[in-house]
Design a protein around this motif. Structure first.
Motif, PDB file in Angstrom:
ATOM      1  N   MET A  41       0.868  -1.182   0.000  1.00  0.00           N
ATOM      2  CA  MET A  41       0.000   0.000   0.000  1.00  0.00           C
ATOM      3  C   MET A  41       0.908   1.237   0.000  1.00  0.00           C
ATOM      4  O   MET A  41       1.986   1.219   0.600  1.00  0.00           O
ATOM      5  N   SER A  43       1.124   5.580   0.451  1.00  0.00           N
ATOM      6  CA  SER A  43       0.494   6.839   0.840  1.00  0.00           C
ATOM      7  C   SER A  43       1.568   7.919   0.874  1.00  0.00           C
ATOM      8  O   SER A  43       2.766   7.629   0.908  1.00  0.00           O
ATOM      9  N   SER A  66      -3.668   5.538   0.726  1.00  0.00           N
ATOM     10  CA  SER A  66      -4.074   4.388   1.541  1.00  0.00           C
ATOM     11  C   SER A  66      -3.711   4.575   3.010  1.00  0.00           C
ATOM     12  O   SER A  66      -2.723   5.238   3.318  1.00  0.00           O
ATOM     13  N   PRO A  70      -2.877  -2.109   7.051  1.00  0.00           N
ATOM     14  CA  PRO A  70      -3.892  -2.813   6.248  1.00  0.00           C
ATOM     15  C   PRO A  70      -5.034  -3.306   7.116  1.00  0.00           C
ATOM     16  O   PRO A  70      -4.846  -3.721   8.255  1.00  0.00           O
TER      17      PRO A  70
END
Length: 72
Positions: A41, A43, A66, A70
Motif C-alpha cells: 500500500m 500513501s 491508503s 492494512p
C-alpha cells in the motif's frame, strides 16, 4: 498478527528556522494478505515538527492515499 514492513521513500526535509521542520515522504507498507499473497500500500505523508523545551515534537500530521495499516 502478521509482520508489516514499512519503507519511507524520498524524504524531503524543509527546515523552518532553528526550531521547526517539515518532512514529506512516500510511505510503502508491505504485508501478506489473508490468502498469503504479498501486498503493498502507498500513501504520501507530511509531518511538521517543532522543538519545544529542547525536544522535537510532532505537531501536525497529514496522509493522502491508503491507510498505513492494512485492514484485515
Amino acid at each position: 498478527n502478521k509482520p508489516v514492513h514499512t519503507i519511507l521513500l524520498n524524504p524531503h526535509v524543509h527546515l523552518i528556522g532553528e526550531n521547526a521542520a517539515c518532512i514529506a515522504y512516500i510511505r510503502l507498507t508491505q504485508y501478506m494478505d489473508g490468502g498469503g499473497m504479498p501486498r503493498t500500500m502507498q500513501s504520501e505523508e507530511t509531518r511538521v515538527w517543532q522543538r519545544r523545551d529542547g525536544k522535537w515534537q510532532n505537531i501536525h500530521f497529514h496522509r493522502s492515499g491508503s491507510p498505513s495499516i492494512p485492514s484485515q
